[in-house]
Design an enzyme around this catalytic site. Structure first.
Site, PDB file in Angstrom:
ATOM      1  CD  GLU A  88      10.795 -11.394  -8.370  1.00  0.00           C
ATOM      2  OE1 GLU A  88      10.843 -10.615  -7.402  1.00  0.00           O
ATOM      3  OE2 GLU A  88      10.299 -11.075  -9.462  1.00  0.00           O
ATOM      4  CD  GLU A 107      11.225  -8.830 -13.356  1.00  0.00           C
ATOM      5  OE1 GLU A 107      10.530  -9.836 -13.575  1.00  0.00           O
ATOM      6  OE2 GLU A 107      12.456  -8.881 -13.179  1.00  0.00           O
TER       7      GLU A 107
END
Ligand SMILES: NC(=O)c1ccc[n+]([C@@H]2O[C@H](COP(=O)([O-])OP(=O)(O)OC[C@H]3O[C@@H](n4cnc5c(N)ncnc54)[C@H](O)[C@@H]3O)[C@@H](O)[C@H]2O)c1
Length: 707
Positions: free
Chosen positions: A129, A109
């Protein structure tokens, strides 16, 4: 700057380096350090661009997962990465992320908020995730489709699988691959961009890859359909799809808000807690309290296996896959040829699927040396016995190994049920003898029960863990009790499945209740797969270890007598077509009814809830006994056994974690009811009773012991 992030200058470029070994996780201080570096570079007129790079062996491998735990427990508020990402993206001076090792989760990210990304060839990127029951929470689901396209973003966020640098380049996620020195390459790349006087792209403003409704609608529908199969029972993969879909329908800022909401729902879910427990349990499992810190594992350069049957062949493949030469001994040329043919077929199938090259297959096969004698065994660092489950035979073999093996060699048995101490006693070096209980197919199943005998040395245990790691297995240390941990619990579970059909549940209803609960397969389908004959023989053996006079299942013995051994004979609890596809068999339903009636068993309607409670609480009750008796070190170890060897759903955390989530008082009370209804099999585990009465949990028990 702080000690986790350093700042340096090379002429007109600022270099921000993350130094948080071993994996540069985003621990508190790391995002702040990066933000400080960005601010400092932007305040310095001499600086024209910034390089963000990881020190050591990787870029940022992701969040510090311990921090999630603190947020979930309410100990602290989540420190959002979003302000840092905005600072990076809005930096008036271009920022390039230089990736090597892993750029996962928050690491990716951050990289995606930079203007450019370059990567070493060995780098990997990913949004893993979902494996923790959550979704990217710092705009990953919004920036990823903007860089890599919607389909790739969905694939990455739903599977959580890493993507290699070359694929990331092809997808547009990375701008250039760097050969040689990464930092120098990144600097050269950035200088070119600065010299070209280009406008430096902000990912959040890039909408050209977001597709349109006509392409996206079927894409998301297909993704959801596919996730129903690949992510059965899980919620995070669906949340990830929703979040990526939001990126295609809303503005960036609105999309980020949708992602945030979904992220929080996931983060505070039972599934995330369970999956994070699994994450930590898997790391704890190799820690053995009391093991001498000086215990060194032996170096494994040569291996030998006795028996090239189902298990021996698979174990030989594990060595070959790890690059370790292995001798594979049999008694007859025919058995040897059969064993090698099976191994070759297994490798060929992998080649056909495109997961192995012909050359690699040839290399692996060349590492396996078939033999009919013990020549060369004196050079083996580890010897694994995988002959028939027969004590006299195993004793004979270990006596022979004692004469032939070099001092210090690890002598292992793959026995599933025999007493390891008795086997070890035939040698003059019981300290080197250990159980290595692989699961079938041994080249596929991740679980390895490491069985500690009463004389097994710390070195032997350390070596067994090292061997497990070498083979990419998860080793769990267990004690030498009948069935060890996994099978000892499984016997109870299977028994309840057998009883339930006799009491009135249909075969299909039992299996459906369990698969709906999340098990990979129903218990009766498992019985058919493993072989009814195998199960019956195991039960006969178990009877020697049980208190006499207990109720025994009846129908399964009838199936055995009828030669209905399961998949391999085309019929067992189910009937099977030539592709081993199961269908219900009315003959079995009739047999069950008749047998139950003859035995005077009252048949009744049994709901899915009772089916699950009977089967799963049987696992839990036995697990509690095992833990109390010290045959497993921690409740988490039992969970790891069940997740990796028995198809228990990871999102329920394993049987012991699941028990904690149900509440041990609830479980205990139900076990007592079952005891009242069904008798001695259900004698409550003393530990379960104690914890139920004191409001304890299995999880807290591990902590109290100081693990
Ligand atoms: N099959 C499973 O699912 C499974 C799982 C875990 C553990 N185990 C255990 O692994 C062991 C092997 O089981 P399997 O299923 O591979 O059995 P198997 O019958 O497929 O293979 C055993 C092999 O050992 C060979 N053998 C017998 N005596 C020998 C000797 N003196 N020297 C060399 N080879 C000899 C046989 O020829 C045979 O090929 C057993 O102890 C079993 O309990 C089996």
């Amino acid at each position: 700057m702080n000690e986790l992030v350093s700042y340096s200058q090379d002429n007109e470029l600022a270099i921000i380096t993350i130094n948080n070994p071993p994996v540069n996780a985003l621990s508190p201080g790391v995002p702040e350090g990066i933000a400080e570096g960005v601010a400092r570079a932007n305040a310095d007129d001499a600086i024209k661009g910034l390089v963000l790079i990881g020190g050591g062996r990787t870029f940022i491998a992701g969040a510090d997962i311990k921090e999630f735990g603190k947020v979930i427990s309410g100990e602290k508020k989540e420190g959002s990465l979003l302000p840092l990402l905005t600072a990076l993206e809005d930096s008036p001076k271009p920022v390039v992320a230089a990736l090597h090792g892993s750029a996962f989760g928050g690491g990716l990210e951050i990289a995606m908020a930079c203007h450019y990304r370059v990567a070493a060839k060995d780098a990997q990127v990913g949004q893993p995730e979902v494996k923790l029951g959550i979704i990217p929470g710092a705009a990953g689901t919004q920036r990823l489709p903007r860089l890599a396209g919607v389909a790739k973003a969905v694939e990455m966020c739903v599977s959580g699988a890493p993507v290699k640098a070359a694929d990331a380049l092809a997808a547009g996620l990375v701008d250039q691959l760097i050969e040689g020195d990464l930092l120098a390459g990144a600097q050269a790349f950035l200088r070119e961009k600065i010299a070209a006087n280009a406008t430096h792209p902000r990912t959040r403003e890039r909408n050209d890859k977001l597709g349109d409704e006509a392409t996206n609608t079927p894409l998301f529908a297909a993704a959801r359909e596919s996730a129903k199969k690949t992510a059965r029972g899980l919620t995070a993969p669906f949340a990830a799809i929703d979040a990526v879909e939001a990126a295609t329908k809303l503005s960036f800022d609105e999309g980020v808000q949708v992602e945030r909401k979904l992220f929080e729902q996931c983060l505070f879910s039972d599934q995330a807690k369970a999956l994070m427990h699994v994450f930590f349990a898997e790391r704890e499992v190799a820690k053995v309290p009391g093991l001498s810190p000086d215990a060194k594992s032996i170096e494994i350069k040569q291996a030998a296996i006795i028996g090239a049957g189902t298990m021996g062949g698979g174990i030989a493949m594990n060595f070959a896959n790890a690059g370790v030469p292995v001798l594979l001994k049999e008694t007859t040329q025919e058995a040897l040829d059969r064993g090698i043919a099976t191994i070759t077929k297994n490798y060929s199938n992998t080649v056909k699927k495109g997961r192995l090259t012909e050359e690699a297959m040839a290399e692996r096969l060349a590492l396996i040396t078939p033999t009919l004698g013990y020549d060369g065994f004196e050079n083996a660092d580890v010897i694994i016995e995988a002959v028939f489950e027969n004590m006299a035979l195993k004793k004979e073999i270990f006596a022979e190994l004692d004469k032939r093996a070099k001092p210090g060699a690890l002598l292992a048995s793959n026995t599933s049920s025999l007493n390891l101490d008795e086997i070890a006693a035939t040698t003059s070096r019981a300290s080197s003898v250990i159980g290595l209980h692989f699961f079938s197919p041994a080249n596929v199943m991740r679980l390895l029960e490491i069985v500690r005998g009463k004389a097994t040395s710390d070195e032997a245990i350390a070596s067994a863990f090292a061997l497990g790691k070498l083979m990419k297995k998860v080793g769990v240390l267990v004690g030498n009790c009948h069935g060890f941990v996994g099978n000892r619990m499984f016997f109870q579970y299977m028994r309840e499945g057998h009883f339930l059909v006799e009491e009135g549940a249909s075969v299909e209803a039992v299996d459906k209740a369990l698969t709906d609960f999340g098990m990979a397969m129903g218990i009766l389908a498992v019985d058919d797969m493993a072989g009814i004959d195998v199960g019956v023989k195991v039960r006969q053996e178990n009877a020697k270890h049980e208190a006499p006079g207990r109720r025994q299942p009846l129908v399964v013995d009838r199936l055995y007598e009828m030669g209905r051994y399961g998949q391999k004979t085309g019929a067992g609890w189910y009937k099977y077509d030539e592709n081993r596809r199961a269908t219900p068999d009315p003959a079995v339903a009739a047999l069950i009814e008749k047998t139950a009636q003859a035995a005077g068993i009252t048949r009744r309607e049994i709901g899915a809830r009772e089916i699950v409670e009977r089967c799963v609480y049987a696992l839990i009750n036995e697990g509690a006994k095992i833990l109390d008796e010290g045959y497993a070190l921690r409740a988490g170890d039992i969970d790891i056994v069940y997740l990796n060897g028995y198809g228990f759903p990871a999102w329920r955390g394993g049987p012991m974690w699941y028990a904690d989530t149900v509440g041990l008082k609830t479980v205990y009370d139900r076990v007592c009811e079952f005891q009242a209804q069904h008798g001695a099999w259900w004698e409550p585990a003393p530990l379960l009773k104690r914890l139920a009465e004191t409001g304890g949990t299995f999880a807290a028990l591990g902590k109290a012991k100081g693990d």
